[in-house]
Design an enzyme around this catalytic site. Structure first.
Site, PDB file in Angstrom:
ATOM      1  N   TYR A 220      19.637  16.434  28.497  1.00 24.59           N
ATOM      2  CA  TYR A 220      20.910  15.875  28.043  1.00 24.59           C
ATOM      3  C   TYR A 220      20.918  15.446  26.570  1.00 24.59           C
ATOM      4  CZ  TYR A 220      21.993  15.629  33.028  1.00 24.59           C
ATOM      5  OH  TYR A 220      22.229  15.931  34.343  1.00 24.59           O
TER       6      TYR A 220
ATOM      7  N   SER B 277      18.381  10.332  37.364  1.00 22.52           N
ATOM      8  CA  SER B 277      19.105  11.542  37.718  1.00 22.52           C
ATOM      9  C   SER B 277      18.273  12.794  37.409  1.00 22.52           C
ATOM     10  CB  SER B 277      20.457  11.545  37.002  1.00 22.52           C
ATOM     11  OG  SER B 277      21.365  12.437  37.593  1.00 22.52           O
ATOM     12  N   TYR B 278      18.798  13.718  36.606  1.00 29.17           N
ATOM     13  CA  TYR B 278      18.045  14.933  36.270  1.00 29.17           C
ATOM     14  C   TYR B 278      16.689  14.555  35.667  1.00 29.17           C
ATOM     15  CZ  TYR B 278      18.056  19.999  35.138  1.00 29.17           C
ATOM     16  OH  TYR B 278      17.806  21.357  35.091  1.00 29.17           O
TER      17      TYR B 278
ATOM     18  N   TRP C 159      29.067  20.892  34.387  1.00 30.89           N
ATOM     19  CA  TRP C 159      28.787  22.192  33.780  1.00 30.89           C
ATOM     20  C   TRP C 159      29.467  22.319  32.419  1.00 30.89           C
ATOM     21  CZ3 TRP C 159      29.972  25.213  38.879  1.00 30.89           C
ATOM     22  CH2 TRP C 159      28.782  25.385  39.614  1.00 30.89           C
TER      23      TRP C 159
ATOM     24  N   ASP D  27      26.817   5.355  44.464  1.00 29.63           N
ATOM     25  CA  ASP D  27      26.134   6.374  43.666  1.00 29.63           C
ATOM     26  C   ASP D  27      26.133   7.681  44.446  1.00 29.63           C
ATOM     27  OD1 ASP D  27      24.395   7.924  42.193  1.00 29.63           O
ATOM     28  OD2 ASP D  27      22.714   6.530  42.296  1.00 29.63           O
TER      29      ASP D  27
ATOM     30  N   HIS E 191      26.877   5.823  39.930  1.00 32.08           N
ATOM     31  CA  HIS E 191      25.838   6.548  39.185  1.00 32.08           C
ATOM     32  C   HIS E 191      25.716   6.088  37.726  1.00 32.08           C
ATOM     33  CE1 HIS E 191      22.911   9.764  39.217  1.00 32.08           C
ATOM     34  NE2 HIS E 191      23.461  10.348  38.161  1.00 32.08           N
TER      35      HIS E 191
END
Length: 582
Positions: free
Chosen positions: A57, A126-127, A173, A264, A298
């Site tokens: 990110y 997260s990611y 996306w 979340d 989140h």
């Protein structure tokens, strides 16, 4: 697996007083690809522990002064194929992305730097948390602890088993993943997430807003190389289980600190604790892993306010402070009290208090049935739909019509993240069945994962069943209080027996459906009602079931369906609440 040692140094700058910042440091991986890092470190002579954050990110260029002043060197890194790093980006939708090896090499590179004492931790949400689990399974020798938080066990839990969450996924996306890939491919702007938000707001030229697109799979043609094929592959295989984290825990030998929230969309992460306790690869991993769960969504972890709901000052948590204390214990051998804290700290909504447990869900929770019943008019919020504690009532059924062209709208804000909502805003609709308990004479506490067992028939070959648990406040002088959503779950009927099975509903047949709701903890106060809602849509939080029995992500045909929930002695539809005795 010994990584290279050489470093291509970038530019060293003075950050805040006493902090050095090394920008654009290129770190070679085992295959020669260089990954770009920013390093924040104390302006001291002695080496310190290192903390690594890997992200697709865009690596942060500021914000870690507290960590550095606490005595850590913090390295943020653009993952492969992202922003300043070399290589090709492979998203986490396939099994082998190379991130495990890149993470291993980065941990070991960090440990070998002269300003690092060889003790390394990883952190991020997260990611970024998924990346930590991937590298941890390879057991880097210098990795001693993780703070990998809010990441589900499996890819199918990020969207929903067998379905698709267009509101979050397409925006992610379009505004988060695509911009940098557009830049790398030589496409016209937007090249940053900030620029891409205008594209999201404007919609598809000549076709309306992105959320109105059909079929979903054709949205992929608007994405740049490096994303388009992976996005299409994701939509073609919505049941793919690429992560297999249930197999990873036994390979992880370091403890983890996890955070999540009741609202979340990634709160499936709560299951990592139990799996680490049962299967962790070392005694430290099994006994040292911790979980903190609050009334958060989140992007709002640690905040007292979620959406329009203020859960009070007790809900506010200083996450950086907890993370620093965590690493002070594991990387600096300090007595921070971490080792004495319970495995789980969770916040009970309605009571606005924190509680402790030895695992999640709490072992002391007792399953308690609340049966659905009515005179056939539960499709009206003022109807006779009731929840009964004393067992099934007379046989009956409630019907509602679900039209995919007029789905139940998602109640969320401009950020397009899930959060608490007042369900009374939808009381005017007749496609939501509402079942309510009598006003509670005694308070009721729950903590765990509620679930529902429903007996369902439908005119469609396939449709969705959503179940929501709601805390309904009583009326006062100002009118009705909020009917606050506590948790929800859904099942796509064709997958009621599992993602690997595609069982359409036989015409006219009643089928049993088990719906697992999300994790929660709630105090239903005296005078409040327990409310359960059943419907077939929540759009655009979830894609619409087209009711055809076809591929909802690849077709444009939408047809209405009538669905019935049957209840009574022979078909005891019910919700099962995990009750805690206080």
């Amino acid at each position: 697996m010994t990584p290279p040692r050489e470093t291509s140094a970038g530019t060293t700058e003075s950050g805040a007083l006493g902090i050095l910042v090394d920008k654009d440091v290129m770190v070679p991986m085992r295959d020669g690809v260089n990954l770009a890092c920013t390093i924040f470190r104390p302006d001291t002579t002695g080496p310190v522990p290192g903390l690594l954050l890997r992200t697709p990110y865009r690596k942060p260029e500021a914000g870690y002064e507290r960590y550095v002043r606490a005595g850590y060197a913090v390295v943020t890194q653009d993952s492969r194929g992202r922003y300043a790093s070399e290589g090709d980006f492979v998203p986490f939708t396939v099994e082998d992305t190379g991130d495990a090896e890149d993470g291993y090499d980065s941990v070991e590179w960090l440990a070998e730097q002269p300003w690092c004492n060889g003790r390394v931790g990883t952190f991020g949400a997260s990611y970024n948390a998924w990346m930590q689990w991937q590298l941890a399974k390879l057991k880097p020798p210098h990795l001693e602890a993780m703070c990998a938080y809010t990441i589900p066990r499996e890819l199918t839990a990020v969207d929903w088993p067998g379905g698709f969450r267009p509101g979050r996924r397409i925006k992610w996306w379009l505004t988060t993943i695509a911009p940098d890939l557009r830049r790398r491919a030589g496409w016209d702007p937007p090249h940053t997430p900030e620029q891409a938000r205008a594209m999201w707001d404007e919609g598809i030229e000549g076709e309306g807003h992105w959320i109105g697109a059909l079929p979903w799979i054709e949205v992929c043609r608007h994405f740049p190389p490096g994303l388009a094929s992976y996005a299409r592959d994701w939509l073609e295989h919505p049941n793919r289980q690429a992560w297999k984290m249930d197999e990873i825990h036994a390979q992880v030998e370091v403890p983890n600190l996890d955070f999540s929230g009741w609202y979340d969309h990634c709160n499936d992460t709560v299951h990592h604790l139990r799996l680490m306790q049962e299967n962790g690869g070392s005694e430290q991993a099994r006994t040292g892993t911790r979980l903190v769960i609050g009334p958060w969504n989140h992007p709002g972890l640690g905040q007292r306010k979620c959406g329009d709901i203020d859960f009070g000052p007790q809900a506010q948590v200083d996450l950086p402070d907890l993370i620093i204390r965590w690493f002070d214990h594991w990387l600096r051998d300090q007595a921070t009290g971490t080792e004495m804290e319970p495995a789980v700290r969770y916040f009970a909504m309605g009571e606005q208090r924190w509680h402790a447990a030895s695992t999640w869900p709490p072992e002391q929770a007792t399953d308690t049935d609340w049966h659905l019943g009515s005179h056939g008019d539960a499709a009206r919020s003022t109807g006779s739909g009731r929840l009964h504690r004393d067992g099934p009532q007379a046989a009956g059924a409630d019907a509602f019509d679900y039209d995919p062209l007029n789905p139940v709208p998602t109640l969320w804000g401009k950020a397009w993240f899930t959060g608490p909502a007042d369900r009374r805003k939808l009381d005017h609709r007749d496609d939501i069945l509402v079942y309510r308990s009598a006003p509670l004479a005694a308070a009721l506490d729950i903590a765990g994962t509620p679930r529902a067992i429903l007996h369902v028939s439908t005119t469609a070959a396939d449709t969705d069943v959503f179940v929501r648990l709601v805390d309904e406040s009583p009326e006062d002088e100002a009118g009705a209080g909020p009917a606050l959503e506590i948790c929800y779950g859904m099942v796509r009927l064709r997958h009621r027996h599992g993602l690997d099975q595609d069982d359409l509903v036989p015409p006219g047949q009643t089928v049993d459906v088990a719906v697992e709701l999300g994790p929660t903890a709630c105090h239903f106060a005296v005078g409040h009602r327990i409310r359960v809602e059943v419907t077939s849509s929540d759009f655009p939080n979830h894609d619409r079931n087209h009711n055809t029995g076809g591929n909802d992500l690849a077709e444009v045909t939408l047809v209405p369906a009538t669905t019935r929930i049957h209840h009574g002695q022979q078909q005891p539809s019910r919700v099962i609440l995990p009750v805690i005795q206080r």
